[in-house]
Design a protein around this motif. Structure first.
Motif, PDB file in Angstrom:
ATOM      1  N   SER A 122     -10.726  -8.622   0.389  1.00 29.81           N
ATOM      2  CA  SER A 122     -10.073  -7.953  -0.517  1.00 29.81           C
ATOM      3  C   SER A 122     -11.157  -7.183  -0.811  1.00 29.81           C
ATOM      4  O   SER A 122      -9.819  -6.002  -1.976  1.00 29.81           O
ATOM      5  N   GLU A 123     -11.592  -6.078  -0.611  1.00 29.43           N
ATOM      6  CA  GLU A 123     -12.390  -4.811  -1.021  1.00 29.43           C
ATOM      7  C   GLU A 123     -12.028  -3.914  -0.187  1.00 29.43           C
ATOM      8  O   GLU A 123     -12.679  -2.165  -0.203  1.00 29.43           O
ATOM      9  N   ASP A 124     -11.200  -4.279   0.795  1.00 33.04           N
ATOM     10  CA  ASP A 124     -10.668  -3.004   1.551  1.00 33.04           C
ATOM     11  C   ASP A 124      -9.469  -2.379   1.357  1.00 33.04           C
ATOM     12  O   ASP A 124      -8.413  -3.412   1.620  1.00 33.04           O
ATOM     13  N   TRP A 128      -5.658  -2.615   2.556  1.00 28.17           N
ATOM     14  CA  TRP A 128      -4.371  -2.936   1.445  1.00 28.17           C
ATOM     15  C   TRP A 128      -3.068  -1.900   1.618  1.00 28.17           C
ATOM     16  O   TRP A 128      -1.703  -2.902   1.116  1.00 28.17           O
ATOM     17  N   LYS A 129      -2.976  -1.188   0.874  1.00 30.01           N
ATOM     18  CA  LYS A 129      -2.402  -0.160   1.329  1.00 30.01           C
ATOM     19  C   LYS A 129      -1.814   0.250   2.284  1.00 30.01           C
ATOM     20  O   LYS A 129      -0.436   0.010   2.556  1.00 30.01           O
ATOM     21  N   LYS A 130      -1.980   0.626   3.441  1.00 31.66           N
ATOM     22  CA  LYS A 130      -1.960   0.716   5.156  1.00 31.66           C
ATOM     23  C   LYS A 130      -0.911  -0.989   4.968  1.00 31.66           C
ATOM     24  O   LYS A 130       0.275  -0.671   5.586  1.00 31.66           O
ATOM     25  N   PHE A 131      -1.737  -1.857   5.217  1.00 29.09           N
ATOM     26  CA  PHE A 131      -1.000  -2.688   4.883  1.00 29.09           C
ATOM     27  C   PHE A 131       0.318  -3.339   3.872  1.00 29.09           C
ATOM     28  O   PHE A 131       1.467  -3.479   4.944  1.00 29.09           O
ATOM     29  N   CYS A 132       0.675  -2.975   3.218  1.00 27.95           N
ATOM     30  CA  CYS A 132       1.535  -3.694   2.462  1.00 27.95           C
ATOM     31  C   CYS A 132       3.082  -2.255   1.819  1.00 27.95           C
ATOM     32  O   CYS A 132       4.057  -2.604   2.395  1.00 27.95           O
ATOM     33  N   ASN A 170      -5.600 -14.990  -3.683  1.00 30.12           N
ATOM     34  CA  ASN A 170      -6.699 -15.837  -5.149  1.00 30.12           C
ATOM     35  C   ASN A 170      -6.502 -14.946  -5.883  1.00 30.12           C
ATOM     36  O   ASN A 170      -5.894 -13.243  -5.867  1.00 30.12           O
ATOM     37  N   GLN A 171      -6.721 -15.201  -7.053  1.00 32.96           N
ATOM     38  CA  GLN A 171      -6.117 -14.350  -8.542  1.00 32.96           C
ATOM     39  C   GLN A 171      -7.235 -12.989  -8.595  1.00 32.96           C
ATOM     40  O   GLN A 171      -7.269 -12.008  -8.640  1.00 32.96           O
ATOM     41  N   SER A 176      -7.144  -7.043  -7.201  1.00 31.16           N
ATOM     42  CA  SER A 176      -7.576  -6.179  -6.871  1.00 31.16           C
ATOM     43  C   SER A 176      -6.455  -5.410  -5.788  1.00 31.16           C
ATOM     44  O   SER A 176      -6.364  -4.246  -6.289  1.00 31.16           O
ATOM     45  N   VAL A 177      -5.362  -5.996  -5.069  1.00 34.07           N
ATOM     46  CA  VAL A 177      -4.409  -5.299  -4.077  1.00 34.07           C
ATOM     47  C   VAL A 177      -3.630  -4.836  -5.920  1.00 34.07           C
ATOM     48  O   VAL A 177      -3.099  -3.489  -5.478  1.00 34.07           O
TER      49      VAL A 177
END
Length: 263
Positions: A122-124, A128-132, A170-171, A176-177
């Motif tokens: 969650s804090e990465d 997450w930017k690269k993942f999405c 989760n929320q 965060s994302v």
């Protein structure tokens, strides 16, 4: 306490002139309610009318940044504003998507993910930017090598917001994302990959909104309105996507002051 102040600040407790013991000492703990209230009176009378804080200027930052943002969205350019009927239809479609997601969340959460799907923590934020968005969008690379023989490389083009993925969030992770992507969008252009994920994350937000989520979606709608104003060539697909996000934030999540005026 001075009479003038007393008129502005009426007493909430009846503190009269009691016959206190001759040995009454305001410096020792009170023994009776009357002594306690009398001690409060004495301490209040000793307080100065004006208190000036002592600030060490050496501890202040030399350059302080203050972020000020307008409360509403920028009006849509002529010909860009959606009709009220279109907005109502999008809200109805979005509501149906949310109901379906909530109804089948446990089913999709139980589905196995492919071995190449590794969801970041969650804090990465960078993860997450690269993942999405994928390396192409995230790194702003115009083109990537054509690897048709080995299938789609989702690490390069980004993972789509599959139900099996978003149902596991989760929320706290959803918020965060959403924050990470809105932060990225604040300085970058709008892309289809970004649009798909923003829609999916909004569909996962639970109502009533937490204060942090409330602030984020308002920031998102304002950013969409800014990008829309700068759209010189009327790219109908992109304008429609920006209008959709503004519509959902304003009309589904009840931020009516951000809504587009119907064309």
């Amino acid at each position: 306490m001075e009479p003038g102040v007393e008129e502005l600040m009426p007493r909430l407790l009846p503190v009269g002139d009691w016959d206190l013991a001759e040995d009454f000492d305001p410096t020792v703990p009170p023994r009776t309610p009357q002594e306690y209230l009398k001690r409060v009176q004495i301490e209040a009378a000793r307080c100065p009318d004006v208190v000036v804080a002592k600030i060490d200027p050496r501890k202040l930052k030399k350059k302080q940044t203050v972020n000020i943002s307008i409360s509403g969205c920028q009006p849509a350019p002529e010909g860009y504003s959606p009709t009220l009927r279109w907005q109502q239809q999008q809200v109805a479609n979005f509501s149906a998507v949310r109901q379906s997601l909530n109804k089948h969340r446990n089913h999709w959460r139980s589905q196995h993910l492919d071995s190449n799907v590794i969801m970041p923590k969650s804090e990465d934020e960078e993860g997450w930017k690269k993942f999405c968005l994928g390396e192409r969008v995230y790194s702003e690379v115009d083109a990537l090598p054509n690897n048709e023989n080995i299938g789609i490389d989702y690490m390069k083009v980004g993972f789509p917001p599959l139900l099996s993925i978003v149902s596991r969030m989760n929320q706290a992770t959803v918020t965060s994302v959403l924050e990470y992507l809105i932060s990225w969008f604040g300085e970058k252009k709008f892309t289809p990959e970004l649009g798909r994920w923003l829609y999916a994350l909004l569909a996962c937000l639970e109502k009533p909104l937490l204060p942090e989520a409330h602030s984020l979606i308002r920031q998102l709608a304002r950013r969409c309105s800014e990008v829309r104003v700068l759209e010189e060539n009327k790219n109908e697909e992109q304008i429609s996507a920006l209008n959709l996000i503004i519509c959902l934030v304003s009309r589904y999540f009840d931020q009516r002051d951000l809504a587009d005026e119907p064309s």
